[in-house]
Design a protein around this motif. Structure first.
Motif, PDB file in Angstrom:
ATOM      1  N   ASP A   1      22.973  30.693 -37.269  1.00 21.24           N
ATOM      2  CA  ASP A   1      23.253  29.950 -36.166  1.00 21.24           C
ATOM      3  C   ASP A   1      23.492  30.053 -35.244  1.00 21.24           C
ATOM      4  OD1 ASP A   1      23.155  26.350 -37.701  1.00 21.24           O
ATOM      5  OD2 ASP A   1      25.065  27.155 -36.264  1.00 21.24           O
ATOM      6  N   PHE A   2      23.818  29.634 -34.244  1.00 21.28           N
ATOM      7  CA  PHE A   2      24.914  29.585 -33.440  1.00 21.28           C
ATOM      8  C   PHE A   2      25.978  28.845 -33.781  1.00 21.28           C
ATOM      9  CE2 PHE A   2      26.505  27.760 -29.010  1.00 21.28           C
ATOM     10  CZ  PHE A   2      26.349  29.733 -28.765  1.00 21.28           C
ATOM     11  N   ALA A   3      25.973  27.429 -33.605  1.00 20.09           N
ATOM     12  CA  ALA A   3      26.649  26.789 -33.493  1.00 20.09           C
ATOM     13  C   ALA A   3      27.799  27.708 -34.861  1.00 20.09           C
ATOM     14  CB  ALA A   3      26.596  25.191 -34.098  1.00 20.09           C
ATOM     15  N   GLN A   4      27.312  27.918 -35.642  1.00 19.23           N
ATOM     16  CA  GLN A   4      28.439  27.836 -37.259  1.00 19.23           C
ATOM     17  C   GLN A   4      29.258  30.021 -36.147  1.00 19.23           C
ATOM     18  OE1 GLN A   4      28.717  26.802 -40.541  1.00 19.23           O
ATOM     19  NE2 GLN A   4      30.121  27.723 -40.232  1.00 19.23           N
ATOM     20  N   SER A   5      28.358  30.243 -35.689  1.00 19.53           N
ATOM     21  CA  SER A   5      29.076  31.471 -35.210  1.00 19.53           C
ATOM     22  C   SER A   5      29.840  31.391 -33.974  1.00 19.53           C
ATOM     23  CB  SER A   5      27.633  32.818 -34.710  1.00 19.53           C
ATOM     24  OG  SER A   5      27.234  32.310 -33.942  1.00 19.53           O
ATOM     25  N   MET A   6      29.318  29.970 -33.167  1.00 17.35           N
ATOM     26  CA  MET A   6      30.144  30.180 -32.175  1.00 17.35           C
ATOM     27  C   MET A   6      31.510  29.675 -32.217  1.00 17.35           C
ATOM     28  SD  MET A   6      29.434  30.275 -29.305  1.00 17.35           S
ATOM     29  CE  MET A   6      30.200  30.185 -27.305  1.00 17.35           C
ATOM     30  N   LEU A   7      31.786  28.705 -33.298  1.00 22.06           N
ATOM     31  CA  LEU A   7      32.734  27.713 -33.495  1.00 22.06           C
ATOM     32  C   LEU A   7      33.875  28.891 -34.732  1.00 22.06           C
ATOM     33  CD1 LEU A   7      31.703  24.391 -34.284  1.00 22.06           C
ATOM     34  CD2 LEU A   7      32.323  25.388 -32.212  1.00 22.06           C
ATOM     35  N   GLY A   8      32.872  29.527 -35.384  1.00 21.81           N
ATOM     36  CA  GLY A   8      34.082  30.440 -36.478  1.00 21.81           C
ATOM     37  C   GLY A   8      33.365  30.112 -37.961  1.00 21.81           C
ATOM     38  N   ARG A   9      33.733  30.725 -38.857  1.00 21.83           N
ATOM     39  CA  ARG A   9      33.682  30.461 -39.960  1.00 21.83           C
ATOM     40  C   ARG A   9      35.011  28.970 -40.450  1.00 21.83           C
ATOM     41  NH1 ARG A   9      31.638  34.525 -43.461  1.00 21.83           N
ATOM     42  NH2 ARG A   9      31.313  35.558 -41.783  1.00 21.83           N
ATOM     43  N   SER A  10      35.412  28.623 -40.201  1.00 26.45           N
ATOM     44  CA  SER A  10      36.661  28.084 -40.335  1.00 26.45           C
ATOM     45  C   SER A  10      36.697  26.297 -39.543  1.00 26.45           C
ATOM     46  CB  SER A  10      37.905  28.413 -40.133  1.00 26.45           C
ATOM     47  OG  SER A  10      37.924  28.511 -38.135  1.00 26.45           O
ATOM     48  N   ALA A  11      35.291  26.564 -39.455  1.00 25.14           N
ATOM     49  CA  ALA A  11      35.134  25.241 -38.627  1.00 25.14           C
ATOM     50  C   ALA A  11      34.610  24.028 -39.341  1.00 25.14           C
ATOM     51  CB  ALA A  11      33.958  24.956 -37.312  1.00 25.14           C
ATOM     52  N   ALA A  12      34.907  23.282 -39.127  1.00 27.98           N
ATOM     53  CA  ALA A  12      34.784  21.828 -40.227  1.00 27.98           C
ATOM     54  C   ALA A  12      33.270  21.430 -40.344  1.00 27.98           C
ATOM     55  CB  ALA A  12      35.422  20.239 -40.213  1.00 27.98           C
ATOM     56  N   ALA A  13      32.798  21.600 -41.178  1.00 29.64           N
ATOM     57  CA  ALA A  13      30.784  21.227 -41.191  1.00 29.64           C
ATOM     58  C   ALA A  13      30.270  20.161 -40.473  1.00 29.64           C
ATOM     59  CB  ALA A  13      30.999  21.199 -43.012  1.00 29.64           C
ATOM     60  N   ASP A  14      31.271  18.973 -40.111  1.00 29.13           N
ATOM     61  CA  ASP A  14      30.664  18.088 -39.718  1.00 29.13           C
ATOM     62  C   ASP A  14      31.040  18.188 -37.725  1.00 29.13           C
ATOM     63  OD1 ASP A  14      33.326  18.349 -39.906  1.00 29.13           O
ATOM     64  OD2 ASP A  14      33.810  15.589 -39.315  1.00 29.13           O
TER      65      ASP A  14
END
Lengths: 369, 549
Positions: A57-70
């Motif tokens: 999903d875009f949000a995940q890939s945009m923010l990177g693997r290390s981004a917090a779930a919230d």
């Protein structure tokens, strides 16, 4: 095109019935147009769903693997990705109908990038290159088609057929690089590997030939401030590359259709009426050949807009193809959707025009019994 | 003009002189002769009839008179002299200036020979204008005058129409007008009425003859139909295999042909099936109505009966609905309403609702054997397929039956592995007959099975069909537009016009007077072996103007 399809003098005679005669054209045109809209609608659903089906999903890939779930969740909310597919499609389609393809997902607070603003100049560039290529390739292909049909079996026919066939058999980037190589060789040939191997007289010959090649730019980097003339100059090589790519198809179709028509009874009759070769081809054969030729031309013109990304990359030309590839890489879904929709519309419109040409050039359809 | 007509046969230098002409055609990777040494002479104002079977070289010869060889043909010897000029020695551009202007051509199929993209008038005046013989306006006026002379309806406006907007007969007249536009010295008519219905043919022939005589134009009239040629020509030349068989003035040729071959050209007309006794009903059709799509009604309330082991001929012009009738009976086209009964049981409309055995019992033979045979299937495959499909024959039994069938059609097992391309037209039609017989049918529908064949071959096929009927007791539904064929094979006749039955009954009743008006028109339009026939017919029609349309 139309000028060639009307026999000399027939235009004046056509006047009394012209309003009635246009009716089938109009009806078919509207029919095809409506069908085109339906197709476009179906295409838009397919585009939307297939992009939906992409993994990740875009949000995940945009923010990177290390981004917090919230954080990811908040970003998704901001983009509206939490809404059901159906709802998102509707709001997107509603925008698209009004010519608004929404915001690019690469927008940042403070620097909002509308999809339209991103696509607009790129689309103009693509159309510019396509138009330039079409202006060279279409007349060239039709002319070569006529000549090869007329002199079928001659060395000229074989040469043209062979060389155009070779041109489509080779990948387009290869043609592009070969053309670039020739231009660059103008200055560099004497110092290259090849020059070491060849005998002196061959080198002299090649250098003499190369001296006739103009010093064309091998890069087509342009921006808003590039003048028209400069634009044309910079696009000569890309346009030539594309011409080589699409000419064969159109030429071979023209040739095949004409050979068919030239074998018909009415062409033999025209010959037996003592008409000149040129008149037989231009006034008797060609008017009956336009419909299939127009279809192939439409197909190739569509390709010029939809499929030229490789050539754009080679010449670093900012066209819509590159934009779309970049958008796919960055998962910029609104841009991908808009581009795809434009591509679909291009095909539909060009085919519609080809259909209209087929009707206009066929008196059986234009003038009912 | 009429005074000149009497000088027709003043022998000056001939207008056209062909000496020992030899032409070869290219096919199967080699050149072989089409025309083998023909001499021909034509004087001003004279009409020469060229007659022969297909492949006799008559069209090729006609084109050579224009200095033109079809693609794939080459002239290998002889000379062609037109008005003192050697046509073969000229440059192409010089020949081009003669064509259309001094030597004109009228082709077989006007609908194929007019360019569909241009209006009739533009095509008619094209040569005169492009050769600079006449101004545009002058040429148009002349063309319209010629349209009038040829009795084209609405002569002033018809030129503004496109070819698809006028009928076949009108197109053929327009083409004659196109040929006459530059007032040529010589016109080549290449089977100009072959594609027309008999009733149309009469009028077209009459108008062609009129203008040719009025302008004292010399003409070569090519046809395979001696009766037609006899109406047009002063002199007739019979060709076969690229050679002259005989040549004589028209009247003498008809009265006392010297060669057997010439006599065989009208052999179909000599065949006559004596009427046979009545038998039980095989096929009965009551109040049949059908057509294409939802609204195009083609067949309107037809009731016919066919007896077992007998032949019912359906006669009519193109567009009368006779082939559509065949399609309904074979099940290819569903009926809108009406009842069909076959051997005492109702015959379902549409082949999908017929069991395989019922399909087997009704077979069809088509007009054109060229398109009815799969060019990639050998004779054995073509005949073997229905044997397998309908009768479940396999292996040796199938092979044996194929050979039997080949014997029946008088061809023998030497043809087993031939492809259709290696057979003549008549042989192909025989294979089609064998294919139909393979299913052991009770009813065979023959749709114009002889009209694409030469006269001699026609009579062979008709004889074969008759003897097969006597042997196997098959019933034939025989669709044709040719009255001679009806005389040769039928017991009963149905005359159709515009989807309706005009007249029906035993052959002796329908073909002998008194007739219904339409039957009379149809029968009187069939050319007879009499040079005065056309004049006579026209005279009787002018007397009763409503009969001629």
């Amino acid at each position: 095109m139309n000028d060639a399809t009307t026999p000399a003098g027939a235009g004046a005679n056509a006047a009394p019935a012209s309003a009635r005669n246009l009716r089938p054209l109009l009806r078919t045109g509207l029919q095809r147009l409506a069908l085109g809209f339906v197709t476009l609608f179906i295409v838009s659903i397919i585009i939307f769903l297939s992009i939906e089906a992409l993994p990740g999903d875009f949000a995940q890939s945009m923010l990177g693997r290390s981004a917090a779930a919230d954080t990811v969740e908040a970003y998704r909310l901001m983009l509206g990705l939490d809404r059901p597919v159906f709802e998102r499609y509707l709001s997107w389609a509603a925008g698209a109908v009004q010519g608004d393809f929404g915001m690019s997902l690469t927008s940042r607070p403070g620097s909002i990038r509308a999809v339209n603003d991103m696509i607009g100049p790129r689309l103009y560039n693509t159309f510019f290159l396509a138009a330039m290529t079409a202006l060279i390739a279409v007349p060239l292909a039709v002319l070569l088609g006529i000549l090869t049909a007329l002199y079928r079996g001659s060395w000229f026919d074989r040469l043209i057929n062979g060389s155009t066939l070779m041109a489509i058999s080779v990948p387009e980037f290869f043609i592009a690089y070969i053309l670039c190589y020739i231009v660059i060789s103008k200055d560099m040939f004497a110092f290259g590997q090849l020059a070491q191997i060849l005998p002196q007289w061959a080198n002299d010959g090649i250098i003499w030939l190369l001296s006739f090649v103009p010093k064309l730019p091998t890069l087509a980097v342009i921006n808003e401030s590039t003048s028209f003339g400069e634009r044309v100059w910079k696009l000569i090589l890309p346009a030539l590359t594309l011409t080589l790519v699409i000419t064969a198809h159109m030429m071979r179709m023209t040739r095949a259709v004409l050979i068919n028509v030239l074998a018909s009874s009415y062409v033999e009759m025209a010959r037996l009426k003592g008409l000149s070769k040129t008149r037989v081809v231009l006034c008797h054969a060609l008017p009956n050949a336009w419909a299939p030729i127009a279809t192939v031309i439409a197909f190739n013109l569509a390709y010029l807009i939809v499929g030229v990304v490789v050539v754009e990359v080679v010449f670093v030309y900012p066209g819509i193809g590159q934009l779309m590839v970049d958008a796919v890489r960055t998962r910029d879904i609104p841009v991908v959707q808009a581009c795809t929709l434009i591509f679909a519309a291009t095909y539909i419109i060009l085919n519609l025009i080809a259909d209209c040409v087929a009707i206009i050039t066929n008196p059986r359809l234009l003038y009912p019994r | 003009m009429n005074a000149e007509n009497t000088d027709l046969r003043v022998r000056g230098a001939p207008l056209l002189q062909i000496r020992d002409l030899r032409i070869e055609g290219f096919s199967d990777d080699r050149w072989h002769p089409i025309v083998r040494g023909i001499d021909l002479e034509l004087h001003r104002g004279e009409v020469l009839g060229l007659i022969g079977e297909s492949g006799a070289g008559k069209s090729t010869l006609g084109l050579v008179a224009m200095g033109y060889a079809k693609p794939g043909c080459r002239i290998t010897g002889g000379s062609v002299t037109f008005d003192g000029q050697d046509l073969l020695a000229m440059k192409e551009d010089e020949r081009r200036l003669l064509r259309g202007a001094r030597i004109a051509y009228v082709a077989q199929s006007a609908s194929a020979s007019f360019n569909p993209a241009h209006r009739l008038l533009d095509q008619t005046i094209e040569t005169a204008v492009t050769h600079g013989l006449l101004g545009r306006k002058q040429a148009s006026l002349r063309a319209i005058g010629m349209f009038e002379k040829l009795r084209l309806p609405g002569a002033g406006a018809i030129g503004l129409r496109f070819p698809h907007q006028v009928s076949g007969g009108q197109l053929q007249r327009a083409m004659t007008a196109m040929a006459m536009e530059c007032r040529p010295d010589l016109i080549i008519f290449d089977e100009p009425t072959t594609a027309l219905d008999v009733t149309t043919q009469v009028e077209v022939l009459a108008s062609m003859r009129e203008v040719v005589r009025e302008f004292n134009t010399a003409a070569i009239y090519i046809s395979h139909d001696l009766a037609v040629v006899a109406q047009m020509a002063d002199r007739i030349m019979v060709l076969r295999h690229g050679k002259t068989v005989e040549e004589a003035p028209a009247r003498r040729m008809l009265a006392e042909p010297a060669e057997d071959y010439t006599r065989s050209l009208w052999s179909v007309r000599a065949l006559a099936q004596p009427e046979r006794s009545d038998t039980e009903i095989c096929l009965k059709i009551d109040n049949l109505v059908t057509g294409y799509g939802k609204s195009a009604k083609v067949i309107d309330d037809i009731s016919i009966e066919l007896q077992r082991g007998r032949t019912l001929a359906i006669v009519g012009e193109s567009g009368s609905g006779k082939s559509t009738l065949a399609q309904v009976i074979s099940g290819m086209l569903p009926a809108w309403s009406g009842k069909m009964t076959f051997e005492g049981r109702p015959l379902p409309s549409g082949f999908r609702s017929r069991p395989r055995d019922l399909l087997r019992r009704i077979q069809m033979i088509y007009q054109s054997p060229d398109t009815a045979l799969n060019p990639r299937h050998s004779v054995a495959e073509t005949i073997g397929r229905p044997l397998e499909f309908y009768l479940g024959l396999k292996g040796a039994a199938k092979q044996r039956r194929i050979k039997e069938l080949l014997d029946m059609i008088e061809m023998g097992s030497g043809y087993l592995d031939r492809l259709p391309g290696e057979l003549s037209g008549g042989q192909k039609q025989r294979i089609c007959i064998a294919r139909a017989l393979a299913a052991k049918p009770e009813l065979v529908i023959c749709d114009e099975v002889t009209s694409a064949l030469d006269q001699l071959v026609q009579s062979g096929i008709l004889k074969l069909l008759s003897s097969l009927q006597a042997e196997l007791g098959i019933s034939y539904l025989f669709i044709t537009h040719d009255i001679a064929t009806v005389r040769a094979i039928a017991d009963h006749v149905v005359v159709m016009n515009q989807g309706k039955v005009v007249e029906q009954g035993p052959k002796s009743v329908v073909l002998e007077p008194p007739h219904q008006p339409y039957t009379d028109l149809l029968l009187s339009s069939v050319p007879e072996m009499d040079p005065d026939w056309l004049t006579r017919v026209l005279k009787s029609r002018r007397a009763t103007p409503d009969a001629a349309s």
